[in-house]
Motif scaffolding. Sequence first.
Motif, PDB file in Angstrom:
ATOM      1  N   ALA A 231       0.834  -1.207   0.000  1.00 51.90           N
ATOM      2  CA  ALA A 231       0.000   0.000   0.000  1.00 51.90           C
ATOM      3  C   ALA A 231       0.866   1.253   0.000  1.00 51.90           C
ATOM      4  O   ALA A 231       0.531   2.263  -0.635  1.00 51.90           O
ATOM      5  CB  ALA A 231      -0.939  -0.010   1.199  1.00 51.90           C
ATOM      6  N   LEU A 232       2.007   1.181   0.741  1.00 52.65           N
ATOM      7  CA  LEU A 232       2.891   2.335   0.784  1.00 52.65           C
ATOM      8  C   LEU A 232       3.530   2.582  -0.579  1.00 52.65           C
ATOM      9  O   LEU A 232       3.665   3.736  -1.016  1.00 52.65           O
ATOM     10  CB  LEU A 232       3.970   2.107   1.851  1.00 52.65           C
ATOM     11  CG  LEU A 232       4.836   3.318   2.216  1.00 52.65           C
ATOM     12  CD1 LEU A 232       3.968   4.458   2.727  1.00 52.65           C
ATOM     13  CD2 LEU A 232       5.867   2.927   3.272  1.00 52.65           C
TER      14      LEU A 232
ATOM     15  N   GLN B 102       3.147   5.907  -2.999  1.00 55.44           N
ATOM     16  CA  GLN B 102       4.277   6.614  -3.588  1.00 55.44           C
ATOM     17  C   GLN B 102       4.111   6.736  -5.110  1.00 55.44           C
ATOM     18  O   GLN B 102       4.324   7.804  -5.690  1.00 55.44           O
ATOM     19  CB  GLN B 102       5.576   5.873  -3.255  1.00 55.44           C
ATOM     20  CG  GLN B 102       6.816   6.602  -3.762  1.00 55.44           C
ATOM     21  CD  GLN B 102       8.084   5.805  -3.484  1.00 55.44           C
ATOM     22  OE1 GLN B 102       8.064   4.582  -3.490  1.00 55.44           O
ATOM     23  NE2 GLN B 102       9.186   6.511  -3.247  1.00 55.44           N
ATOM     24  N   GLU B 103       3.714   5.639  -5.746  1.00 54.15           N
ATOM     25  CA  GLU B 103       3.564   5.663  -7.195  1.00 54.15           C
ATOM     26  C   GLU B 103       2.383   6.519  -7.614  1.00 54.15           C
ATOM     27  O   GLU B 103       2.460   7.303  -8.577  1.00 54.15           O
ATOM     28  CB  GLU B 103       3.385   4.230  -7.711  1.00 54.15           C
ATOM     29  CG  GLU B 103       3.321   4.149  -9.238  1.00 54.15           C
ATOM     30  CD  GLU B 103       3.185   2.718  -9.719  1.00 54.15           C
ATOM     31  OE1 GLU B 103       3.035   2.531 -10.945  1.00 54.15           O
ATOM     32  OE2 GLU B 103       3.227   1.803  -8.871  1.00 54.15           O
ATOM     33  N   ALA B 104       1.283   6.396  -6.880  1.00 56.05           N
ATOM     34  CA  ALA B 104       0.088   7.171  -7.232  1.00 56.05           C
ATOM     35  C   ALA B 104       0.315   8.662  -7.053  1.00 56.05           C
ATOM     36  O   ALA B 104      -0.143   9.487  -7.852  1.00 56.05           O
ATOM     37  CB  ALA B 104      -1.106   6.709  -6.400  1.00 56.05           C
TER      38      ALA B 104
ATOM     39  N   ASP C 181      -1.883  -1.952 -12.325  1.00 58.29           N
ATOM     40  CA  ASP C 181      -0.861  -2.297 -11.329  1.00 58.29           C
ATOM     41  C   ASP C 181      -1.063  -1.488 -10.045  1.00 58.29           C
ATOM     42  O   ASP C 181      -0.918  -2.026  -8.935  1.00 58.29           O
ATOM     43  CB  ASP C 181       0.540  -2.046 -11.899  1.00 58.29           C
ATOM     44  CG  ASP C 181       0.906  -3.061 -12.982  1.00 58.29           C
ATOM     45  OD1 ASP C 181       0.268  -4.129 -13.031  1.00 58.29           O
ATOM     46  OD2 ASP C 181       1.816  -2.755 -13.782  1.00 58.29           O
ATOM     47  N   ARG C 182      -1.383  -0.215 -10.172  1.00 60.93           N
ATOM     48  CA  ARG C 182      -1.623   0.604  -8.977  1.00 60.93           C
ATOM     49  C   ARG C 182      -2.853   0.112  -8.221  1.00 60.93           C
ATOM     50  O   ARG C 182      -2.872   0.107  -6.984  1.00 60.93           O
ATOM     51  CB  ARG C 182      -1.793   2.067  -9.366  1.00 60.93           C
ATOM     52  CG  ARG C 182      -0.522   2.741  -9.824  1.00 60.93           C
ATOM     53  CD  ARG C 182      -0.634   4.254  -9.738  1.00 60.93           C
ATOM     54  NE  ARG C 182      -1.755   4.761 -10.528  1.00 60.93           N
ATOM     55  CZ  ARG C 182      -1.685   5.082 -11.811  1.00 60.93           C
ATOM     56  NH1 ARG C 182      -0.522   4.926 -12.443  1.00 60.93           N
ATOM     57  NH2 ARG C 182      -2.728   5.540 -12.450  1.00 60.93           N
TER      58      ARG C 182
ATOM     59  N   GLY D 276      -4.618  -3.192  -3.237  1.00 59.93           N
ATOM     60  CA  GLY D 276      -5.459  -4.232  -2.677  1.00 59.93           C
ATOM     61  C   GLY D 276      -6.698  -4.546  -3.471  1.00 59.93           C
ATOM     62  O   GLY D 276      -7.588  -5.250  -2.957  1.00 59.93           O
ATOM     63  N   LEU D 277      -6.799  -4.082  -4.691  1.00 60.90           N
ATOM     64  CA  LEU D 277      -7.984  -4.355  -5.507  1.00 60.90           C
ATOM     65  C   LEU D 277      -7.619  -5.383  -6.580  1.00 60.90           C
ATOM     66  O   LEU D 277      -6.873  -5.066  -7.523  1.00 60.90           O
ATOM     67  CB  LEU D 277      -8.474  -3.073  -6.170  1.00 60.90           C
ATOM     68  CG  LEU D 277      -9.610  -3.227  -7.195  1.00 60.90           C
ATOM     69  CD1 LEU D 277     -10.865  -3.785  -6.542  1.00 60.90           C
ATOM     70  CD2 LEU D 277      -9.911  -1.900  -7.894  1.00 60.90           C
ATOM     71  N   PRO D 278      -8.125  -6.607  -6.474  1.00 58.45           N
ATOM     72  CA  PRO D 278      -7.859  -7.593  -7.539  1.00 58.45           C
ATOM     73  C   PRO D 278      -8.509  -7.124  -8.838  1.00 58.45           C
ATOM     74  O   PRO D 278      -9.710  -6.866  -8.885  1.00 58.45           O
ATOM     75  CB  PRO D 278      -8.524  -8.868  -7.010  1.00 58.45           C
ATOM     76  CG  PRO D 278      -8.681  -8.656  -5.533  1.00 58.45           C
ATOM     77  CD  PRO D 278      -8.898  -7.185  -5.359  1.00 58.45           C
TER      78      PRO D 278
END
Length: 396
Positions: A218-219, A223-225, A263-264, A269-271
Amino acid sequence: MSTRWRPLAADVAVSVALGVMLLVVALSTPGTGVLEYVVVVAGSLSILLLRRAPVVALVICTVCMLVFSVEAHPGPPAAFPVILSVFAAVHAGHRLVAAGAGAVFLGGSLVASLATATDQPALSSLQNTSLLIGWFVAAGVAATVSRHRQAYLHQVEERAAEAERTREEVALRRAGEERLRIARELHDSLTHSISIIKVQAGVAVHLARKRGEEVPPALLAIQEASGDAMRELRATLEVLRDSDADAGEASGSGLDRLDDLLDRARSAGLPATVLITGTRGSLPAEVDRAAYRIVQEALTNVARHAGGASAAVRIDYGLDELVVQIDDDGRAGADTTHVPGVGLLGMRERVAALGGRLRAEARPEGGFTVRAELPVNLSTTHPTSVPVGLPSGGRS
């Protein structure tokens, strides 16, 4: 009849009518010879030149009708073509030439009448000439009034066009000022906050790796988002500050970045799965951006309002349209109370602006579906508002 040929048809009709009238007068006048018939026909045909060469038509008509008047003494009818020519010449701005032609015709006709008249016909000739003077003056006055009115209408049209152009310039200037204001507000309110989020996430990731700990997915997603949000925000601000930019949004947000978006979502946490069918061709930029934003908004809604659910993204490239469908297996059902949200309304506006169709509703088997059908060939489509399926069970 085409508008282009209407003036010519009117001139032909007037010329024929005058020619017929003068020929009838010539036939009823004793002693009419071949010369009189020739000048009557020539004078009538000169009417056809009034619009293109009013001075030439006036000279020809005056000479012909003067010859007809001197030789045959037909009376006032011989003056009618000259009066019409005087009107056309004055309307075109040749007042001195028109006045001279009228004086020559009236003077020549009066002299010819007096030379062959007795006392009683001489008085009649003077009365006819006085009446014709009034008609010539009336024709000149009417032509002057018509000319001034036409000039006034032209000025009014020019002023209206100038006012319209000025309004457009003012509107564009105000729109530019509003874009700059929005850009400043976005920069001041969002850039600082997103930068802090990105820096703090980066520091947390660095400390975790430094201590040898596993960095939480999640971290990494944060960072990517945050970095992606900064990039898109900067691009949006550039569009807002550029007055010549197209009315749209920043470039670089298209289906070519769909994998990064998924990917984000997975790292948060979303399949999410994706299925692409058809052969991808060259998509219009508006369609490409709209498809990306629809997937982005739909995945965001699944993550926010359907916790624990999975999402299935389907992209179907067709010859005439691009179909984007996002399904989730969340808690929404057909009997769920739905309140339209801003996000789904924004989807509808994007799709409607492109002339496509949108369906966003709960699935009978549970969960929610968003399906957008976007036309690929925008040159043959027209934007239409299609309010099909706009329930959004608490979704934004």
